[in-house]
Write a protein that holds these residues in place. Sequence first.
Motif, PDB file in Angstrom:
ATOM      1  N   PRO A   1      61.486 -51.279 -47.820  1.00  0.00           N
ATOM      2  CA  PRO A   1      60.605 -52.235 -47.869  1.00  0.00           C
ATOM      3  C   PRO A   1      58.996 -51.985 -48.223  1.00  0.00           C
ATOM      4  O   PRO A   1      58.439 -52.721 -49.081  1.00  0.00           O
ATOM      5  CB  PRO A   1      60.267 -52.588 -45.930  1.00  0.00           C
ATOM      6  CG  PRO A   1      61.707 -52.274 -45.494  1.00  0.00           C
ATOM      7  CD  PRO A   1      62.135 -51.193 -46.260  1.00  0.00           C
ATOM      8  N   ASP A   2      58.535 -50.658 -48.086  1.00  0.00           N
ATOM      9  CA  ASP A   2      57.447 -50.202 -48.500  1.00  0.00           C
ATOM     10  C   ASP A   2      57.625 -50.128 -50.166  1.00  0.00           C
ATOM     11  O   ASP A   2      56.313 -50.356 -50.767  1.00  0.00           O
ATOM     12  CB  ASP A   2      57.043 -49.070 -47.832  1.00  0.00           C
ATOM     13  CG  ASP A   2      57.975 -47.949 -48.125  1.00  0.00           C
ATOM     14  OD1 ASP A   2      59.130 -47.952 -47.461  1.00  0.00           O
ATOM     15  OD2 ASP A   2      57.747 -46.769 -48.595  1.00  0.00           O
ATOM     16  N   LYS A   3      58.655 -49.695 -50.571  1.00  0.00           N
ATOM     17  CA  LYS A   3      58.639 -49.725 -52.039  1.00  0.00           C
ATOM     18  C   LYS A   3      58.690 -51.067 -52.824  1.00  0.00           C
ATOM     19  O   LYS A   3      58.101 -51.380 -53.608  1.00  0.00           O
ATOM     20  CB  LYS A   3      59.826 -48.843 -52.438  1.00  0.00           C
ATOM     21  CG  LYS A   3      59.625 -47.610 -52.381  1.00  0.00           C
ATOM     22  CD  LYS A   3      60.670 -46.658 -53.165  1.00  0.00           C
ATOM     23  CE  LYS A   3      60.485 -45.162 -52.851  1.00  0.00           C
ATOM     24  NZ  LYS A   3      61.705 -44.382 -52.966  1.00  0.00           N
ATOM     25  N   VAL A   4      59.289 -51.916 -52.046  1.00  0.00           N
ATOM     26  CA  VAL A   4      59.368 -53.184 -52.585  1.00  0.00           C
ATOM     27  C   VAL A   4      57.938 -53.819 -52.664  1.00  0.00           C
ATOM     28  O   VAL A   4      57.434 -54.374 -53.734  1.00  0.00           O
ATOM     29  CB  VAL A   4      60.092 -54.394 -51.495  1.00  0.00           C
ATOM     30  CG1 VAL A   4      59.963 -55.592 -52.229  1.00  0.00           C
ATOM     31  CG2 VAL A   4      61.630 -53.941 -51.828  1.00  0.00           C
TER      32      VAL A   4
ATOM     33  N   PRO B   1      52.462 -63.016 -37.733  1.00  0.00           N
ATOM     34  CA  PRO B   1      52.027 -61.426 -38.120  1.00  0.00           C
ATOM     35  C   PRO B   1      52.304 -60.680 -36.610  1.00  0.00           C
ATOM     36  O   PRO B   1      51.802 -61.189 -35.459  1.00  0.00           O
ATOM     37  CB  PRO B   1      50.548 -61.536 -38.370  1.00  0.00           C
ATOM     38  CG  PRO B   1      50.554 -62.921 -38.852  1.00  0.00           C
ATOM     39  CD  PRO B   1      51.539 -63.896 -38.253  1.00  0.00           C
ATOM     40  N   VAL B   2      52.520 -59.624 -36.853  1.00  0.00           N
ATOM     41  CA  VAL B   2      52.765 -58.509 -35.740  1.00  0.00           C
ATOM     42  C   VAL B   2      51.607 -57.722 -35.253  1.00  0.00           C
ATOM     43  O   VAL B   2      50.544 -57.369 -36.137  1.00  0.00           O
ATOM     44  CB  VAL B   2      53.820 -57.518 -36.070  1.00  0.00           C
ATOM     45  CG1 VAL B   2      54.267 -56.522 -35.134  1.00  0.00           C
ATOM     46  CG2 VAL B   2      55.144 -58.058 -36.631  1.00  0.00           C
ATOM     47  N   GLU B   3      51.293 -57.786 -33.845  1.00  0.00           N
ATOM     48  CA  GLU B   3      50.040 -56.847 -33.476  1.00  0.00           C
ATOM     49  C   GLU B   3      50.374 -55.450 -33.422  1.00  0.00           C
ATOM     50  O   GLU B   3      51.454 -54.928 -33.319  1.00  0.00           O
ATOM     51  CB  GLU B   3      49.998 -57.172 -32.115  1.00  0.00           C
ATOM     52  CG  GLU B   3      49.815 -58.640 -31.703  1.00  0.00           C
ATOM     53  CD  GLU B   3      49.122 -58.911 -30.148  1.00  0.00           C
ATOM     54  OE1 GLU B   3      49.425 -58.031 -29.377  1.00  0.00           O
ATOM     55  OE2 GLU B   3      48.952 -60.087 -30.043  1.00  0.00           O
ATOM     56  N   ILE B   4      49.467 -54.728 -34.014  1.00  0.00           N
ATOM     57  CA  ILE B   4      49.359 -53.095 -33.941  1.00  0.00           C
ATOM     58  C   ILE B   4      48.040 -52.561 -33.262  1.00  0.00           C
ATOM     59  O   ILE B   4      47.147 -52.363 -33.645  1.00  0.00           O
ATOM     60  CB  ILE B   4      49.226 -52.639 -35.343  1.00  0.00           C
ATOM     61  CG1 ILE B   4      50.261 -53.457 -36.239  1.00  0.00           C
ATOM     62  CG2 ILE B   4      49.491 -51.232 -35.449  1.00  0.00           C
ATOM     63  CD1 ILE B   4      50.303 -53.341 -37.772  1.00  0.00           C
TER      64      ILE B   4
ATOM     65  N   PHE C   1      58.670 -52.696 -39.948  1.00  0.00           N
ATOM     66  CA  PHE C   1      58.601 -53.511 -40.991  1.00  0.00           C
ATOM     67  C   PHE C   1      57.230 -54.149 -41.511  1.00  0.00           C
ATOM     68  O   PHE C   1      57.267 -54.134 -42.787  1.00  0.00           O
ATOM     69  CB  PHE C   1      59.712 -54.680 -40.590  1.00  0.00           C
ATOM     70  CG  PHE C   1      59.813 -55.649 -41.724  1.00  0.00           C
ATOM     71  CD1 PHE C   1      60.410 -54.908 -43.028  1.00  0.00           C
ATOM     72  CD2 PHE C   1      59.478 -56.945 -41.653  1.00  0.00           C
ATOM     73  CE1 PHE C   1      60.651 -56.019 -43.956  1.00  0.00           C
ATOM     74  CE2 PHE C   1      59.835 -57.669 -42.721  1.00  0.00           C
ATOM     75  CZ  PHE C   1      60.332 -57.302 -43.784  1.00  0.00           C
ATOM     76  N   TYR C   2      56.358 -54.510 -40.409  1.00  0.00           N
ATOM     77  CA  TYR C   2      55.124 -55.260 -41.086  1.00  0.00           C
ATOM     78  C   TYR C   2      54.564 -54.374 -41.719  1.00  0.00           C
ATOM     79  O   TYR C   2      53.783 -54.418 -42.934  1.00  0.00           O
ATOM     80  CB  TYR C   2      54.338 -55.697 -39.734  1.00  0.00           C
ATOM     81  CG  TYR C   2      52.995 -56.502 -40.007  1.00  0.00           C
ATOM     82  CD1 TYR C   2      53.046 -57.926 -40.415  1.00  0.00           C
ATOM     83  CD2 TYR C   2      51.771 -55.885 -39.890  1.00  0.00           C
ATOM     84  CE1 TYR C   2      51.888 -58.583 -40.725  1.00  0.00           C
ATOM     85  CE2 TYR C   2      50.634 -56.580 -40.012  1.00  0.00           C
ATOM     86  CZ  TYR C   2      50.824 -58.015 -40.453  1.00  0.00           C
ATOM     87  OH  TYR C   2      49.642 -58.453 -40.876  1.00  0.00           O
ATOM     88  N   MET C   3      54.240 -52.821 -41.350  1.00  0.00           N
ATOM     89  CA  MET C   3      53.383 -51.949 -41.989  1.00  0.00           C
ATOM     90  C   MET C   3      54.228 -51.671 -43.265  1.00  0.00           C
ATOM     91  O   MET C   3      53.312 -51.511 -44.407  1.00  0.00           O
ATOM     92  CB  MET C   3      53.104 -50.817 -41.132  1.00  0.00           C
ATOM     93  CG  MET C   3      52.351 -51.173 -39.949  1.00  0.00           C
ATOM     94  SD  MET C   3      51.646 -49.746 -39.224  1.00  0.00           S
ATOM     95  CE  MET C   3      53.111 -49.910 -37.598  1.00  0.00           C
TER      96      MET C   3
ATOM     97  N   ALA D   1      53.660 -45.246 -41.312  1.00  0.00           N
ATOM     98  CA  ALA D   1      53.407 -46.418 -40.486  1.00  0.00           C
ATOM     99  C   ALA D   1      53.795 -45.978 -39.026  1.00  0.00           C
ATOM    100  O   ALA D   1      53.057 -46.419 -38.236  1.00  0.00           O
ATOM    101  CB  ALA D   1      54.700 -47.360 -40.663  1.00  0.00           C
ATOM    102  N   MET D   2      54.454 -44.954 -38.677  1.00  0.00           N
ATOM    103  CA  MET D   2      54.742 -44.432 -37.296  1.00  0.00           C
ATOM    104  C   MET D   2      53.512 -43.620 -36.897  1.00  0.00           C
ATOM    105  O   MET D   2      53.048 -44.059 -35.763  1.00  0.00           O
ATOM    106  CB  MET D   2      55.958 -43.627 -37.549  1.00  0.00           C
ATOM    107  CG  MET D   2      56.439 -43.364 -36.184  1.00  0.00           C
ATOM    108  SD  MET D   2      57.028 -44.716 -35.192  1.00  0.00           S
ATOM    109  CE  MET D   2      58.768 -44.707 -35.377  1.00  0.00           C
TER     110      MET D   2
END
Lengths: 253, 474
Positions: free
Chosen positions: A73-76, A88-91, B425-427, B437-438
């Motif tokens: 996913p990060d490459k995409v 959207p996800v909480e971090i 996945f979001y990150m 991300a971790m």
Amino acid sequence: MSLEISSLNVSIADKQILKDFNLTIPKGEVHAIMGPNGTGKSTLAKALAGHPDYTVNKGSALLDGEEIFGLEPDKVARKGLFMAFQYPVEIPGVSIANFIRAAVTARMNKEASDAFSATAYYKALYAKMDELKIPREFTARSVNEGFSGGEKKRCEILQMAMLRPKYAILDETDSGLDIDALRIVAEGVETMRGPDIGIVVITHYQRLLNYIKPDVVHVMYGGRIVKSGGPELALELEARGYGWVEKEFGALV
Amino acid sequence: MSQNETQEEKVPNIDVERDVGNFSYQTTYDYDAGKGLTEATIDYICDVKGEPDWMREFRKKALKVFNDKPIPLGWASEDLKTIDLDRISYYMAKGRPTRSWDEVPEEIKQTFERLGVPEKERAFLAGVEAQFDSESSYSSMKEELFKQGVIFVSSSEGLMKYPEIFRPWFGKVIPIGDNKYSALNSAVFSGGSFIYIPKGVKLKQPLQAYFRINAEEMGQFERTLIIADEGSEMMYMEGCTAPQYETSSLHSAVVELVALKGAKIQYVTVQNWSSNVFNLVTKRGLALEDAEIRWIDCNIGSRLTMKYPAVVLRGERARGEVLSIALAHDGQHQDTGSKMIHAADHTSSNIISKSISIGKGRASYRGMVQMPRHLKHCKNNTECDALLINTNSRTDTYPAITVRGEGNSVQHEASVSKVSEEQIFYMQQRGIPEAEAMSLAVNGFVNDLVREFPMEYSVELRRLIDLEMEGSVG
């Protein structure tokens, strides 16, 4: 230059959702995908972004000629595909400023990221925030933590503006209830819109399209696109509901 | 993006887990008590150091207590049994550096580089220099401290030169018989600091062990005593985030703090042990009227760390606080926590503990809060949060709260969380690679505590967490 999706078959937990899905998004255009619930709209967005729960059984997606299926996913994302999340996800503990900075530097080589000063970053960030009318104190907050629906959307749009994707997919399937959130998304799309980006807005309700004027509207049903047309198609859906879609195309899927 | 891939390849995969153990050299020492522990070992230490008789007696008494006390297996890890006490060298000291920078393993140099360890500290940490070159860097500061009447020497120097201040408090906050390992430390300690801050002196700069460190001081049985006289304020920092040149697998330190009326002490520790080290530490502070003691503690690595910084709130309105971060990797067990002993009215205490378990790492929290019946208006707040990175990581919480009497209040909150796949996945969707991300999620988890660390430590800590997270996913 386009995002070209062809013969796409996607399943989740052995249930097939997308069936021979075809769609081409040229740069410079805004497309809307509409359709009844459960027809595979969100699946399309997540499969393109490379979500691990979605299995691509067949088909391809070429981003300016390069295949993106099978990539992490990060490459995409670094190839230029941005997905605005429906939820959207909480971090916790990670500030918006630091998060966007990590995303921006992930796109740089080592020399460039070493040379990328905090001053230069904040200058760019604040410029975008001013453009989007986002108050400065926003960036010190943890990503999406305790945000209202509208704030979450604002955070997504800010990220999109900072990362300057080639193609953006905005998944707004269920968010039709929050007018404030819709308006923010629409304004963001209008600000970003231009010859260097192709935008797909996924929505269930026509209401979002009161604020965004798409170039093309697609109707999705049973895992594929069954009808495409101009903005007038959205108005037709609004007036007639989705019942006729089912009647007309139910037999096909 | 292809640029990024090249970047990933360029960065070598540094073995920061150091499962293979720490790095070490063949070394000869000018003074070596040999292996094993008997009265003769103690006589050797006292003779080499030229210590007075009272200290020789103190050490011998401690040895007896150590031998009589059983290993605390009732509650502690069985792993303690694996320490072979007969194979440990209890006292070693050397005068001169015996190796060159060229002999330092390449990956250690790279780790120093990535952590941004200052140039002048690297050689010392790598064991290349026996004496940390502190004279040039810190002499002006030392002079200023001296003018204010601050005493900052090694514990050995403290007991010889300043017995009138040292002796009344030494071994009083943590008596010999407190536990088996404090008895061991009392028997064989060498190194550590003795600090006295005179009445009303408020130090703006933190004191660091770097000031006066040398090969002997870096010992495995450090003994530190800090006395902050009435109304004084100080901060002490020990340890560092860089991998250290290890001489032994057993570290057993004792730290005693005394905050007299209205004094404030902050004690900051950042330790990054290699995974063969047993780190069994006793830390306790005594806070008199209106005094404040804060322990800020970060433990990374080690095979087993057992450490429960404590504050005895002896005077009215005394305050105690423990902020701790523990990170346990595969094969590591962080058994940490805190004790708050309320012994006067209107005392308050706060414990915030965050632990991270990676892979098969295990983090345990042990807390003890005591408020006896006769006390009034005491308060404690305890929060312990655990973050698990993988499904086979482990965390345990053992709170022991004894509150009697009316008008005392206690709050306890505990949480266990995991970095969710949706967060990752979001990150990743924003272009951030999975491992990074971790790291972001973990740094976010400890962020509010890391902010409490002095600036240079917090920067290093973040980098260290990034290094630890490498290779923990996928």
